[in-house]
Each structure stands twice: as C-alpha cells, then as structure tokens.
Design a protein around this motif. Structure first.
Motif: not given
Length: 226
Positions: A167-174, A212-226
């Motif tokens: 949910e946190a990832f979805a909200n962050k990315m829309g 496909i994304y990499q998400y760090n739940s502690q820092t909130g950092a998101v990286t798109k892998l592909q």
C-alpha cells in the motif's frame, strides 16, 4: 630379260606392300597410344568427382548409423569436394555444434545451430528433425519448470510482504486499484522488495506490464528495474 624384269616388278611390289603394312601398323599403334592417353585423361578428369560422390555416399551411411563425427571427418579429408559434399560437410558441422550444446543443456544455442540444410541428404534431414524434436521437448520442460518455480517464489515473496508495504509503495507511485493497477511481490529480502506492476485495460481482459520496481520500505526509495 623378260624374266628379270618380272622379278624386278615383283620385288618392287613386295617392297611397296611391306611399306604400306608398316605404315598401317604405325598408324594403328599411334591410334592405340592416343586412345589410351585419352582414356587415361578421362579417368583423371573424372576421378575427383567420383571420389567426391563415393565419400558422400559413405558419409550418408555413417549418418544413418549415427556416426556423425566419422562422416564429417571423411568429408573434411577429401580434396576437390563437389558442391554436395561441401554442403553436407557444412550441415554436419552445424549438427555437431547443436548436439554438443544439447548435451550441455544449452537448448537455445542447440536450436540456433540447426541452420537450414544446404545438402540434399535425406539422412541428414532426418537427423536434424530428430534432434530438433528433442530440443523442443527439453525447452518446453525447462519453461514449465521455470514458470512453476517463479510462481512458488512469488508466493513466498507475497507471504513475506505485508499489505502495508504494498500500500505504501502504491500510494507513493500512484498505482492505485481504482486505476486498474495490480502489484505482485516477486522477492523480498529485509526491507528490500521487488514488485511487479501491471495495469488492466478498461474491460479487464488484458493485463499489461507497467514495470518491475525495487522498493526500500525503510527509506521509501524506489528504483525501476525494467
């Protein structure tokens, strides 16, 4: 006088006849030698082609007996190869490369190595078809096993991923559900999650890959892998 003249005429006639026979004999001898030379020349001219034909027949017998390396070696050691012999040699080389890759479990390389046949050999065609069939079966099995393993990995990742993380990832990315997005956890390690995002079309019949994304739940950092 008449008798002497008669004997002279006989002698001259005999000498002439002897000369004619001698010349005829020489002519026949030369003709025989010439014929032998022509025959020898013909044999020498045809010999390379005949050798090439023989080695092609021998190679086809070896192929039918599954002695592919032997067939290749025989063709490779033959000089003045015909176009058919050269084509069959190339087909065998491709087959041997594919067979080695197949034995090593590299089925994609094996399939790519079986290039279109250039020779007219039915034995080679049958060998190609047999190996390609084996490769196809292995590829299907490997794909099925891989898909099954991926489903298991996704389930394990999903079990490790709390709803709050998604949910946190979805909200962050829309990537909200009302927009047709779905989020599938594919791996989880500590605070690092790999998430596959898809979006359905308007009638929910097709699910398109967003990324496909990499998400760090502690820092909130998101990286798109592909």
């Amino acid at each position: 006088m008449i008798v002497n003249k008669f004997f002279k005429n006989v002698s001259v006639g005999a000498a002439a006849l002897t000369l004619v026979l001698t010349l005829a004999g020489c002519g026949n001898s030369q003709s025989t030698v010439s014929s032998q030379k022509n025959s020898s020349t013909t044999r020498n001219t045809q010999s390379p082609e005949n050798d090439s034909m023989r080695v092609v027949r021998s190679a086809n017998r070896s192929i039918r007996n599954n002695n592919f390396q032997e067939a290749y070696d025989n063709l490779n050691s033959t000089n003045n190869r015909s176009s058919e012999a050269e084509n069959l040699k190339g087909d065998l080389q491709n087959y041997l490369t594919a067979k080695r890759a197949y034995n090593n479990g590299d089925y994609q390389t094996a399939s790519n190595s079986l290039k279109p046949l250039k020779s007219t050999s039915t034995a080679m065609r049958d060998a190609y078809a047999s190996l390609q069939s084996k490769i196809n079966k292995k590829q299907i099995t490997k794909t099925s096993t891989s898909s099954s393993s991926q489903r298991v990995a996704n389930q394990q990742a999903s079990n490790k991923t709390s709803g709050g993380v998604v949910e946190a990832f979805a909200n962050k990315m829309g990537f909200t559900g009302e927009k047709g997005y779905s989020i599938i956890p594919t791996s989880a390690s500590g605070n690092i999650y790999k998430l596959e995002v898809r979006q359905n079309n308007s009638d929910n019949t097709v699910s398109n890959m967003v990324g496909i994304y990499q998400y760090n739940s502690q820092t909130g950092a998101v990286t798109k892998l592909q």
